[in-house]
Design an enzyme around this catalytic site. Structure first.
Site, PDB file in Angstrom:
ATOM      1  N   ARG A 136       0.858  -1.192   0.000  1.00 33.66           N
ATOM      2  CA  ARG A 136       0.000   0.000   0.000  1.00 33.66           C
ATOM      3  C   ARG A 136       0.890   1.236   0.000  1.00 33.66           C
ATOM      4  O   ARG A 136       1.308   1.705   1.043  1.00 33.66           O
ATOM      5  CB  ARG A 136      -0.914  -0.011   1.233  1.00 33.66           C
ATOM      6  CG  ARG A 136      -2.111   0.934   1.121  1.00 33.66           C
ATOM      7  CD  ARG A 136      -2.729   1.211   2.486  1.00 33.66           C
ATOM      8  NE  ARG A 136      -1.887   2.115   3.246  1.00 33.66           N
ATOM      9  CZ  ARG A 136      -1.796   2.134   4.589  1.00 33.66           C
ATOM     10  NH1 ARG A 136      -2.490   1.303   5.309  1.00 33.66           N
ATOM     11  NH2 ARG A 136      -0.995   2.982   5.184  1.00 33.66           N
ATOM     12  N   HIS A 147      -3.710   4.902   4.040  1.00 37.83           N
ATOM     13  CA  HIS A 147      -4.898   4.049   4.077  1.00 37.83           C
ATOM     14  C   HIS A 147      -6.063   4.728   3.364  1.00 37.83           C
ATOM     15  O   HIS A 147      -6.798   4.106   2.597  1.00 37.83           O
ATOM     16  CB  HIS A 147      -5.274   3.729   5.523  1.00 37.83           C
ATOM     17  CG  HIS A 147      -6.574   3.007   5.633  1.00 37.83           C
ATOM     18  ND1 HIS A 147      -6.717   1.693   5.248  1.00 37.83           N
ATOM     19  CD2 HIS A 147      -7.795   3.419   6.038  1.00 37.83           C
ATOM     20  CE1 HIS A 147      -7.986   1.335   5.417  1.00 37.83           C
ATOM     21  NE2 HIS A 147      -8.652   2.356   5.893  1.00 37.83           N
ATOM     22  N   TYR A 161       3.423   6.150  11.440  1.00 35.47           N
ATOM     23  CA  TYR A 161       3.568   4.792  11.975  1.00 35.47           C
ATOM     24  C   TYR A 161       4.425   3.849  11.135  1.00 35.47           C
ATOM     25  O   TYR A 161       4.574   2.702  11.487  1.00 35.47           O
ATOM     26  CB  TYR A 161       2.192   4.151  12.222  1.00 35.47           C
ATOM     27  CG  TYR A 161       1.264   4.111  11.008  1.00 35.47           C
ATOM     28  CD1 TYR A 161       1.461   3.178   9.995  1.00 35.47           C
ATOM     29  CD2 TYR A 161       0.202   5.006  10.886  1.00 35.47           C
ATOM     30  CE1 TYR A 161       0.632   3.138   8.893  1.00 35.47           C
ATOM     31  CE2 TYR A 161      -0.638   4.979   9.780  1.00 35.47           C
ATOM     32  CZ  TYR A 161      -0.425   4.040   8.792  1.00 35.47           C
ATOM     33  OH  TYR A 161      -1.239   4.003   7.694  1.00 35.47           O
TER      34      TYR A 161
END
Ligand SMILES: Cc1ncc(C[n+]2csc(CCOP(=O)(O)OP(=O)(O)O)c2C)c(N)n1
Ligand SMILES: [Mg+2]
Length: 391
Positions: free
Chosen positions: A282, A286, A295
């Site tokens: 990815r 998100h 993160y």
């Protein structure tokens, strides 16, 4: 409709599918190396040129559409968006293996499958605005498109619920005796939910005609793959349910296309389900509400964005075969961007659905209390930006 014609490579690379079950679920089926050179040139000799170019265009279309829609979100013109950057090969390669009669039950990032099957850009964008041309009347969040004509089911937002839906559709197909196949998608995060296990179990026991596809993009919002499962690979999980499992390089569009075609043909013959893990990354956040730099190590992302980019890999291969020329990708992107901008311009002018549609589809005739509530609402001032969803 953008349906692919079948290609017929028959050479040695495809003996992979006759291999040992555990080896298939542990390995990584690949036809093109990261630099675009073929793993086995003879295996791709018979690849259909039109199909190859069609796959390339569809991948670029997703990239261009996502970039425009994210810009719109940042400008406050749409409320929310989730990109599929870096996952275009997994999406398009699997889409090309579907037939018009098949059913698609997507998870988060498969709008490109819908577009490949004939969902129009206008309908896709109408559904993101939630305007009067949105077939779901503005009732879905953006990025939950559907397309009844092309059997593209609206995404159920709860992670992993899509998988029993797909298996259930496959069992329905079995009862009706159709030749269709149900395609169920999920993310890596989806494989940790109970629904995954229930669905795989039913698929295995009933030999349901389905192809279950996990786009393992290595993140589930902020949860990395290593915290997602202690299983050595995600594909291996299928074997416990007696479901053949394939692990495939998800950034290799040709590998994805051939693996999913193998699975679809098998399901169509009545030989049961296949579970595929498509390994990808990815590259994007998100969603438009997320900031992954908080993160994860974005230098890893840079690797997947650059050297490991699926479009770049396939472009190198097409250039080597002389099927596209230098500069074609840029020209194609520019052309597709015009298509997207035109569709946005048309759809942004369409107003919000009429307030009356709020009480449609509940009862044959709206009940008195619904009519009363609608009248109250109609008396209130309207919001300035009817497109704003505020998520
Ligand atoms: C049952 C459920 N739990 C949590 C969420 C919130 N949520 C939405 S997407 C997501 C992560 C999904 O990760 P993955 O399945 O890997 O798909 P990806 O986003 O990587 O495509 C979560 C936790 C949800 N929608 N449904
Ligand atoms: Mg994921």
């Amino acid at each position: 409709m953008a349906q692919a014609v079948a290609a017929h490579p028959t050479a040695s690379a495809f003996s992979y599918f006759d291999g040992d079950d555990v080896a298939k679920a542990r390995g990584l089926f690949q036809l093109l190396r990261e630099d675009g050179t073929p793993v086995d040139e003879a295996a791709l000799a018979a690849l259909d040129r039109n199909l190859a170019v069609q796959l390339f265009e569809a991948m670029v279309r997703i990239r261009v559409t996502d970039a425009r829609m994210m810009a719109l979100q940042r400008q406050g013109r749409i409320g929310f968006y989730g990109e599929a950057v870096g996952q275009e090969a997994a999406i398009v390669g699997s889409a090309a293996a579907t037939k018009p009669e098949d059913w698609i039950v997507p998870a988060l990032r498969e709008a490109g499958v819908g577009l490949y099957r004939g969902l129009t850009l206008d309908s896709y964008i109408a559904q993101i605005f939630g305007n009067a041309e949105d077939p779901t009347k503005g009732r879905q969040m953006p990025c939950h498109p559907c397309d009844k004509d092309h059997h593209y089911v609206v995404m159920s937002s709860c992670v992993s619920t899509q998988i029993p839906h797909a298996v259930g559709i496959a069992m329905g197909i079995q009862i009706r005796g159709d030749s269709a196949v149900a395609f169920g998608y999920m993310g890596d995060g989806g494989t940790s939910e109970g629904d995954f296990h229930v669905a795989l179990n039913f698929a295995g026991v009933r030999k349901a005609p389905c192809v279950l596809i996990c786009q393992n993009n290595q993140w589930a919002i902020s949860t990395p793959g290593k915290l997602q499962t202690a299983s050595e690979t995600i594909a291996l999980k299928g074997l416990g349910y007696g479901v053949e499992a394939l692990r495939v390089d998800g950034n290799d569009v040709l590998a994805v296309y051939h693996a999913v075609t193998y699975a679809a043909d098998k399901a169509r013959r009545g030989d049961g389900p296949t579970f595929l893990e498509l390994l990808t990354y990815r590259v994007s956040a998100h969603s438009s509400s997320d900031d992954p730099s908080r993160y994860r190590d974005e230098s890893v992302t840079e690797e997947w964005k650059g050297r490991r980019d699926p479009i770049r890999r396939f472009e190198a291969y097409l250039l080597s075969r002389g099927w596209i020329a230098a500069g074609d990708r840029e020209a194609l992107s520019a052309k597709l961007e015009v298509d997207v901008r035109d569709a946005i311009a048309r759809q942004e002018k369409v107003g919000a659905p009429a307030l009356g549609t709020l009480i449609d589809d509940v009862y044959e005739e709206p009940a008195w209390n619904l009519r009363e509530q609608l009248a109250e609402l109609e008396a209130l001032p309207r919001a300035k930006n009817p497109h704003h969803h505020g998520q």
